[in-house]
Structures are given as C-alpha cells and as structure tokens.
Write a protein that holds these residues in place. Sequence first.
Motif, PDB file in Angstrom:
ATOM      1  N   HIS A   1       0.814  -1.215   0.000  1.00  0.00           N
ATOM      2  CA  HIS A   1       0.000   0.000   0.000  1.00  0.00           C
ATOM      3  C   HIS A   1       0.851   1.270   0.000  1.00  0.00           C
ATOM      4  CE1 HIS A   1      -2.979  -2.920   1.832  1.00  0.00           C
ATOM      5  NE2 HIS A   1      -3.419  -2.649   0.632  1.00  0.00           N
ATOM      6  N   HIS A   2       2.150   1.121  -0.071  1.00  0.00           N
ATOM      7  CA  HIS A   2       3.047   2.279  -0.101  1.00  0.00           C
ATOM      8  C   HIS A   2       3.434   2.568  -1.541  1.00  0.00           C
ATOM      9  CE1 HIS A   2       4.426   1.772   4.318  1.00  0.00           C
ATOM     10  NE2 HIS A   2       3.190   1.347   4.143  1.00  0.00           N
ATOM     11  N   ASN A   3       3.482   3.850  -1.895  1.00  0.00           N
ATOM     12  CA  ASN A   3       3.904   4.302  -3.226  1.00  0.00           C
ATOM     13  C   ASN A   3       3.121   3.615  -4.348  1.00  0.00           C
ATOM     14  OD1 ASN A   3       5.780   5.848  -1.828  1.00  0.00           O
ATOM     15  ND2 ASN A   3       7.417   4.380  -2.127  1.00  0.00           N
ATOM     16  N   GLN A   4       1.819   3.508  -4.144  1.00  0.00           N
ATOM     17  CA  GLN A   4       0.972   2.886  -5.160  1.00  0.00           C
ATOM     18  C   GLN A   4       0.852   3.774  -6.390  1.00  0.00           C
ATOM     19  OE1 GLN A   4      -2.731   2.135  -3.020  1.00  0.00           O
ATOM     20  NE2 GLN A   4      -2.337  -0.038  -3.249  1.00  0.00           N
ATOM     21  N   GLN A   5       0.692   3.149  -7.533  1.00  0.00           N
ATOM     22  CA  GLN A   5       0.453   3.899  -8.759  1.00  0.00           C
ATOM     23  C   GLN A   5      -0.858   4.660  -8.608  1.00  0.00           C
ATOM     24  OE1 GLN A   5       0.262   1.490 -12.262  1.00  0.00           O
ATOM     25  NE2 GLN A   5      -0.240   3.208 -13.592  1.00  0.00           N
TER      26      GLN A   5
END
Length: 120
Positions: free
Chosen positions: A41-45
């Motif tokens: 869930h981190h740096n999701q597009q």
Amino acid sequence: MGRLWKQRPLLVSAFVLACALTLFFGGRLVVQTIYWANPAHHNQQVQGWMTVGYIARSWHVKAPELDALAGLPGPGAKGHPQPLSEIARDRGVALSQVIAEVEAAIAQLKIDALKPKAKP
C-alpha cells in the motif's frame, strides 16, 4: 450488574457507551495500522478511484501540499474527499491529465523533502 443498573443507570450507561466507543476506535486503529503496514500500500500507482488523502498517505506527503501543488480542490470543496475521477469530471478534463498533475506534484514534493532546510 442488575442492582448497579437500578441504582446508577446514568453511570452504567455512560460506562457502556465509553466501552463501546473504545472498542470502535480501537478496532479502527488496528485495522488501519495493519492496512498501512503492508508495503503493497506504499507508493501505489495513482489511479482514478483514489482520493488525495489516500494518495498522500501512500506516498508519505502532506495532503494540503499535494492539493495546492497539483491545483486540486481540498476536501472541503464538496464537503467530502473526492476521488480523482470526480475531480477530472468536474473540471471537464481527461483523468490521465489529473493523474499526471498529481504525479508531478508528488515528484516535486519528494524532491523538496530531500533538500536541506535552511538554518535560521
């Protein structure tokens, strides 16, 4: 408990309400902690269903700064957080354009975060 209820119904009601609120907010805290601890869930597009708040949390930037830099309306504009698809529709532009603006703003915020802060 029945005797206590008869003697102090307000006090028992307040205690039960406090317990219920504690369980509710404690449960929310646990669920959100587990969700955001997942590296997926981190740096999701950036996608059209996402709100600015979600994007800001995923990319570890401040939502008001992202709003300002990307030229997006704040959550108070309609009284609720808007997904990017709704913002694009309201503007009358393609969703890809709004996503590009958000991605450029994220990149700029990340660059600004790396710059050394000037000492007063």
